[in-house]
Design a protein around this motif. Structure first.
Motif, PDB file in Angstrom:
ATOM      1  N   ASN A 125       1.228  -1.470   0.111  1.00  0.00           N
ATOM      2  CA  ASN A 125      -0.039  -0.286   0.304  1.00  0.00           C
ATOM      3  C   ASN A 125       0.873   1.368  -0.040  1.00  0.00           C
ATOM      4  OD1 ASN A 125       0.949  -0.443   2.615  1.00  0.00           O
ATOM      5  ND2 ASN A 125      -0.833   0.154   3.927  1.00  0.00           N
ATOM      6  N   ILE A 126       1.967   1.143   0.587  1.00  0.00           N
ATOM      7  CA  ILE A 126       2.769   2.578   0.260  1.00  0.00           C
ATOM      8  C   ILE A 126       3.397   2.368  -0.948  1.00  0.00           C
ATOM      9  CG2 ILE A 126       4.855   2.880   1.652  1.00  0.00           C
ATOM     10  CD1 ILE A 126       4.259   2.064   4.585  1.00  0.00           C
TER      11      ILE A 126
ATOM     12  N   GLY B  26      -2.648  -3.914  -0.117  1.00  0.00           N
ATOM     13  CA  GLY B  26      -2.475  -2.776  -1.216  1.00  0.00           C
ATOM     14  C   GLY B  26      -3.487  -2.340  -2.341  1.00  0.00           C
ATOM     15  N   LYS B  27      -4.881  -3.138  -1.891  1.00  0.00           N
ATOM     16  CA  LYS B  27      -5.832  -3.514  -3.174  1.00  0.00           C
ATOM     17  C   LYS B  27      -6.131  -1.980  -2.960  1.00  0.00           C
ATOM     18  CE  LYS B  27      -6.892  -8.337  -3.664  1.00  0.00           C
ATOM     19  NZ  LYS B  27      -7.385  -9.024  -3.208  1.00  0.00           N
ATOM     20  N   ASN B  28      -6.787  -1.684  -1.923  1.00  0.00           N
ATOM     21  CA  ASN B  28      -7.575  -0.295  -1.855  1.00  0.00           C
ATOM     22  C   ASN B  28      -6.359   1.040  -2.051  1.00  0.00           C
ATOM     23  OD1 ASN B  28      -9.464   1.414  -0.320  1.00  0.00           O
ATOM     24  ND2 ASN B  28      -7.740   2.509   0.927  1.00  0.00           N
ATOM     25  N   ALA B  29      -5.462   0.859  -1.965  1.00  0.00           N
ATOM     26  CA  ALA B  29      -4.712   1.752  -2.593  1.00  0.00           C
ATOM     27  C   ALA B  29      -3.939   1.923  -3.757  1.00  0.00           C
ATOM     28  CB  ALA B  29      -2.953   1.302  -1.752  1.00  0.00           C
TER      29      ALA B  29
ATOM     30  N   LYS C 144      -4.006  14.546  -6.374  1.00  0.00           N
ATOM     31  CA  LYS C 144      -2.741  14.851  -5.128  1.00  0.00           C
ATOM     32  C   LYS C 144      -1.760  14.041  -4.505  1.00  0.00           C
ATOM     33  CE  LYS C 144      -7.844  12.697  -3.079  1.00  0.00           C
ATOM     34  NZ  LYS C 144      -8.234  12.160  -2.633  1.00  0.00           N
ATOM     35  N   TYR C 145      -1.859  12.688  -5.041  1.00  0.00           N
ATOM     36  CA  TYR C 145      -1.164  11.824  -5.115  1.00  0.00           C
ATOM     37  C   TYR C 145      -0.049  11.301  -6.056  1.00  0.00           C
ATOM     38  CZ  TYR C 145      -5.443  10.227  -2.612  1.00  0.00           C
ATOM     39  OH  TYR C 145      -6.036   9.456  -2.525  1.00  0.00           O
ATOM     40  N   PRO C 146       1.473  11.042  -5.415  1.00  0.00           N
ATOM     41  CA  PRO C 146       1.606  11.148  -4.794  1.00  0.00           C
ATOM     42  C   PRO C 146       1.952  12.474  -3.579  1.00  0.00           C
ATOM     43  CG  PRO C 146       3.776  11.203  -5.279  1.00  0.00           C
ATOM     44  CD  PRO C 146       2.332  11.274  -7.040  1.00  0.00           C
ATOM     45  N   ARG C 147       1.590  11.636  -1.536  1.00  0.00           N
ATOM     46  CA  ARG C 147       1.729  13.094  -0.707  1.00  0.00           C
ATOM     47  C   ARG C 147       3.518  13.020  -0.314  1.00  0.00           C
ATOM     48  NH1 ARG C 147      -2.545   9.480   2.418  1.00  0.00           N
ATOM     49  NH2 ARG C 147      -0.896   8.392   1.951  1.00  0.00           N
ATOM     50  N   ARG C 148       3.379  13.542   0.623  1.00  0.00           N
ATOM     51  CA  ARG C 148       4.798  13.898   1.130  1.00  0.00           C
ATOM     52  C   ARG C 148       5.185  12.223   2.252  1.00  0.00           C
ATOM     53  NH1 ARG C 148       8.180  16.852  -1.405  1.00  0.00           N
ATOM     54  NH2 ARG C 148       5.649  17.133  -2.523  1.00  0.00           N
ATOM     55  N   SER C 149       6.269  12.059   2.023  1.00  0.00           N
ATOM     56  CA  SER C 149       6.713  11.167   2.067  1.00  0.00           C
ATOM     57  C   SER C 149       6.473  10.458   3.748  1.00  0.00           C
ATOM     58  CB  SER C 149       8.028  10.856   2.558  1.00  0.00           C
ATOM     59  OG  SER C 149       8.940   9.407   3.365  1.00  0.00           O
TER      60      SER C 149
ATOM     61  N   LYS D 139       0.441   7.478   7.271  1.00  0.00           N
ATOM     62  CA  LYS D 139      -1.315   7.077   6.998  1.00  0.00           C
ATOM     63  C   LYS D 139      -1.180   6.874   5.544  1.00  0.00           C
ATOM     64  CE  LYS D 139      -3.137  10.166  10.158  1.00  0.00           C
ATOM     65  NZ  LYS D 139      -4.081   9.358  11.551  1.00  0.00           N
ATOM     66  N   PRO D 140      -1.324   5.316   5.244  1.00  0.00           N
ATOM     67  CA  PRO D 140      -1.331   4.729   4.135  1.00  0.00           C
ATOM     68  C   PRO D 140      -2.584   4.226   3.724  1.00  0.00           C
ATOM     69  CG  PRO D 140       0.165   3.215   5.685  1.00  0.00           C
ATOM     70  CD  PRO D 140      -0.621   4.278   6.399  1.00  0.00           C
ATOM     71  N   LEU D 141      -2.252   3.964   2.094  1.00  0.00           N
ATOM     72  CA  LEU D 141      -3.870   4.376   1.582  1.00  0.00           C
ATOM     73  C   LEU D 141      -4.743   3.049   2.108  1.00  0.00           C
ATOM     74  CD1 LEU D 141      -2.647   5.709  -2.196  1.00  0.00           C
ATOM     75  CD2 LEU D 141      -4.284   6.998  -0.389  1.00  0.00           C
TER      76      LEU D 141
END
Length: 234
Positions: free
Chosen positions: A153-154, A182-185, A221-226, A232-234
């Protein structure tokens, strides 16, 4: 350095065609890896036969499940010592690849291997979450790949922004990876898992490969800050 006959036997068994010149380049790669590893922490695997199996064969498994030929654009995210990108390049020198990492010493090693093998490819010292927002890199690649960098997911948020619609994100993982997380992300980032492959290396070690197809553009809006990606993983 390495047993080229052993590597050739494993590669032939995978249905991948290479010539003696390519085997020589793999030998150079292994030699430079062991030499550099004495001063830069690149790998815990330095035995020649283990390099063949745990590094080279593992990375080349991608070629069994994905057609990588011709002028395909690939980015190896968090490339480290060049896995899986360098073995893919050595076996398919016609591809165009970007080696991306935030650690300069590892990229100096990549440059040395490329130079020693007479190859010319992009080596980029940057963070994935920054480069993935740049116009010249965002959604410009046929394939983004990474090996054991982070949970799926990350990892997906680091890699998916690089992939063009219709392209693929390929993650090489350990056998115990929780893919459901990871599927949701992947869904939010515009992807869909099209293959989830479990396999064994010649020494019996278990591995897993997740192949994701990019079916729609990644939201801007993705990728966000590291820090946000990891906290807050997706």
């Amino acid at each position: 350095m390495i047993n080229q006959e052993l590597l050739k036997k494993y590669i032939d068994a995978m249905g991948i065609e290479i010539d003696d010149y390519v085997l020589d380049r793999f030998d150079v790669y292994a030699e430079r890896l062991v030499s550099w590893n004495k001063k830069v922490n690149l790998t815990a695997i330095t035995d020649p036969d283990e390099i063949v199996v745990k590094h080279f064969v593992d990375c080349l498994m991608i070629l069994r499940y994905l057609d990588i030929d011709g002028p395909v654009k690939v980015i190896d995210v968090g490339c480290g010592a060049g896995f899986p990108g360098m073995p893919l390049l050595l076996a398919r020198p016609q591809i165009e690849i970007t080696f991306l990492d935030s650690v300069a010493k590892k990229l100096h090693f990549i440059k040395d291997v490329l130079r020693s093998c007479g190859l010319f490819q992009e080596v980029n010292h940057n963070r994935a979450e920054d480069l993935g927002r740049e116009h010249n890199y965002r959604e410009q690649y046929d394939i983004a790949t990474a090996r054991a960098v982070a949970p799926l997911n990350i990892l997906a948020e680091y890699c998916m922004p690089f992939v063009k619609v219709g392209g693929y994100f390929v993650a090489l993982k350990g056998p115990e990876e929780n893919i459901d997380e990871g599927k949701n992300a992947i869904d939010k980032l515009g992807g869909e898992i099209v293959n989830d492959v479990s396999y064994k290396l010649p020494n019996g070690d278990k591995r897993r490969m997740i192949i994701v197809k990019k079916i729609s553009q990644t939201p801007t809006k993705y990728p966000r800050r590291s820090k946000r990606i990891t906290s807050k993983p997706l």
